[in-house]
Design an enzyme around this catalytic site. Structure first.
Site, mmCIF file in Angstrom:
data_model
loop_
_atom_site.group_PDB
_atom_site.id
_atom_site.type_symbol
_atom_site.label_atom_id
_atom_site.label_comp_id
_atom_site.label_asym_id
_atom_site.label_seq_id
_atom_site.Cartn_x
_atom_site.Cartn_y
_atom_site.Cartn_z
ATOM 1 N N ILE A 60 0.876 -1.174 0.000
ATOM 2 C CA ILE A 60 0.000 0.000 0.000
ATOM 3 C C ILE A 60 0.910 1.219 0.000
ATOM 4 O O ILE A 60 1.901 1.255 0.732
ATOM 5 C CB ILE A 60 -0.977 0.004 1.205
ATOM 6 C CG1 ILE A 60 -1.923 1.217 1.127
ATOM 7 C CG2 ILE A 60 -0.256 -0.111 2.522
ATOM 8 C CD1 ILE A 60 -3.086 1.161 2.116
ATOM 9 N N ALA A 61 0.587 2.174 -0.844
ATOM 10 C CA ALA A 61 1.411 3.378 -0.907
ATOM 11 C C ALA A 61 0.596 4.542 -1.453
ATOM 12 O O ALA A 61 -0.277 4.365 -2.300
ATOM 13 C CB ALA A 61 2.633 3.149 -1.797
ATOM 14 N N ILE A 62 0.927 5.694 -0.947
ATOM 15 C CA ILE A 62 0.396 6.962 -1.445
ATOM 16 C C ILE A 62 1.595 7.746 -1.972
ATOM 17 O O ILE A 62 2.663 7.753 -1.351
ATOM 18 C CB ILE A 62 -0.318 7.755 -0.316
ATOM 19 C CG1 ILE A 62 -1.497 6.966 0.255
ATOM 20 C CG2 ILE A 62 -0.739 9.139 -0.811
ATOM 21 C CD1 ILE A 62 -2.658 6.748 -0.696
ATOM 22 N N GLU A 66 2.326 -6.860 7.173
ATOM 23 C CA GLU A 66 3.609 -6.575 7.794
ATOM 24 C C GLU A 66 3.917 -5.106 7.562
ATOM 25 O O GLU A 66 3.637 -4.582 6.482
ATOM 26 C CB GLU A 66 4.745 -7.414 7.190
ATOM 27 C CG GLU A 66 4.711 -8.879 7.547
ATOM 28 C CD GLU A 66 3.907 -9.714 6.559
ATOM 29 O OE1 GLU A 66 3.655 -10.881 6.847
ATOM 30 O OE2 GLU A 66 3.530 -9.185 5.492
ATOM 31 N N ASN A 110 8.164 2.350 10.839
ATOM 32 C CA ASN A 110 7.098 3.102 10.172
ATOM 33 C C ASN A 110 5.929 3.342 11.132
ATOM 34 O O ASN A 110 4.845 2.774 10.998
ATOM 35 C CB ASN A 110 6.632 2.376 8.910
ATOM 36 C CG ASN A 110 5.750 3.244 8.039
ATOM 37 O OD1 ASN A 110 5.292 4.304 8.453
ATOM 38 N ND2 ASN A 110 5.496 2.770 6.828
ATOM 39 N N TYR A 169 -3.024 2.063 10.937
ATOM 40 C CA TYR A 169 -3.608 0.721 11.029
ATOM 41 C C TYR A 169 -4.321 0.522 12.364
ATOM 42 O O TYR A 169 -5.380 -0.104 12.428
ATOM 43 C CB TYR A 169 -2.535 -0.356 10.830
ATOM 44 C CG TYR A 169 -1.838 -0.287 9.493
ATOM 45 C CD1 TYR A 169 -2.528 0.035 8.321
ATOM 46 C CD2 TYR A 169 -0.476 -0.537 9.391
ATOM 47 C CE1 TYR A 169 -1.876 0.102 7.099
ATOM 48 C CE2 TYR A 169 0.177 -0.477 8.161
ATOM 49 C CZ TYR A 169 -0.526 -0.161 7.027
ATOM 50 O OH TYR A 169 0.111 -0.104 5.819
#
Length: 149
Positions: A74-76, A108, A113, A120
């Site tokens: 997942i990334a923005i 994970e 981070n 989350y």
């Protein structure tokens, strides 16, 4: 000025934008062939993109096997972070997982981070374990997070 935010299923033609975000976001980015395999051949794989004003600004990969959903990535886009887009995308990933029959979700996350971990936790994920030396680029540990959907 109101912005148009939309989450939808990823298409093959989205890959150039997704690869740019992947490369900007990770030290060991996935290659195009890995995304192509997941999109075209992996029956367990689902991918979402998030668009702002019709431009792809993030994505999320999920593998759903039986009742377990696993966030693969997942990334923005770095210039789009800090605008709640990650929350919107993650919420849609949870909804998709539930729609596909998943009753639990895991992922994970780098131990360092803390921004992602806090996000989350907003969705009820808890740290349930640690994978020592999980990240190949620097040997950093990964925290395993889990939630019942």
């Amino acid at each position: 000025m109101k912005q148009d935010i939309r989450v939808r299923q990823m298409r093959i033609e989205d890959l150039p934008s997704v690869i740019v975000i992947e490369n900007e976001s990770f030290r060991t980015p996935w290659k195009k062939r890995e995304f192509l395999y997941d999109l075209m051949k992996n029956q367990f794989s689902r991918y979402l993109v998030i668009e702002r004003d019709s431009k792809i600004v993030g994505y999320c990969g999920i593998w759903i096997v039986l009742e377990v959903a696993q966030i693969t990535n997942i990334a923005i886009s770095p210039e789009e972070r800090g605008h709640q887009l990650g929350k919107t995308l993650f919420e849609e990933a949870l909804n998709l997982s539930k729609e596909q029959g998943a009753t639990e979700l895991t992922l994970e996350v780098r131990e360092s981070n803390t921004v992602a971990q806090k996000m989350y936790e907003l969705f009820g994920l808890k740290v349930v374990g640690k994978r020592e030396g999980y990240y190949q680029d620097d040997g950093e540990d990964a925290l395993v997070m889990w939630v019942k959907l």
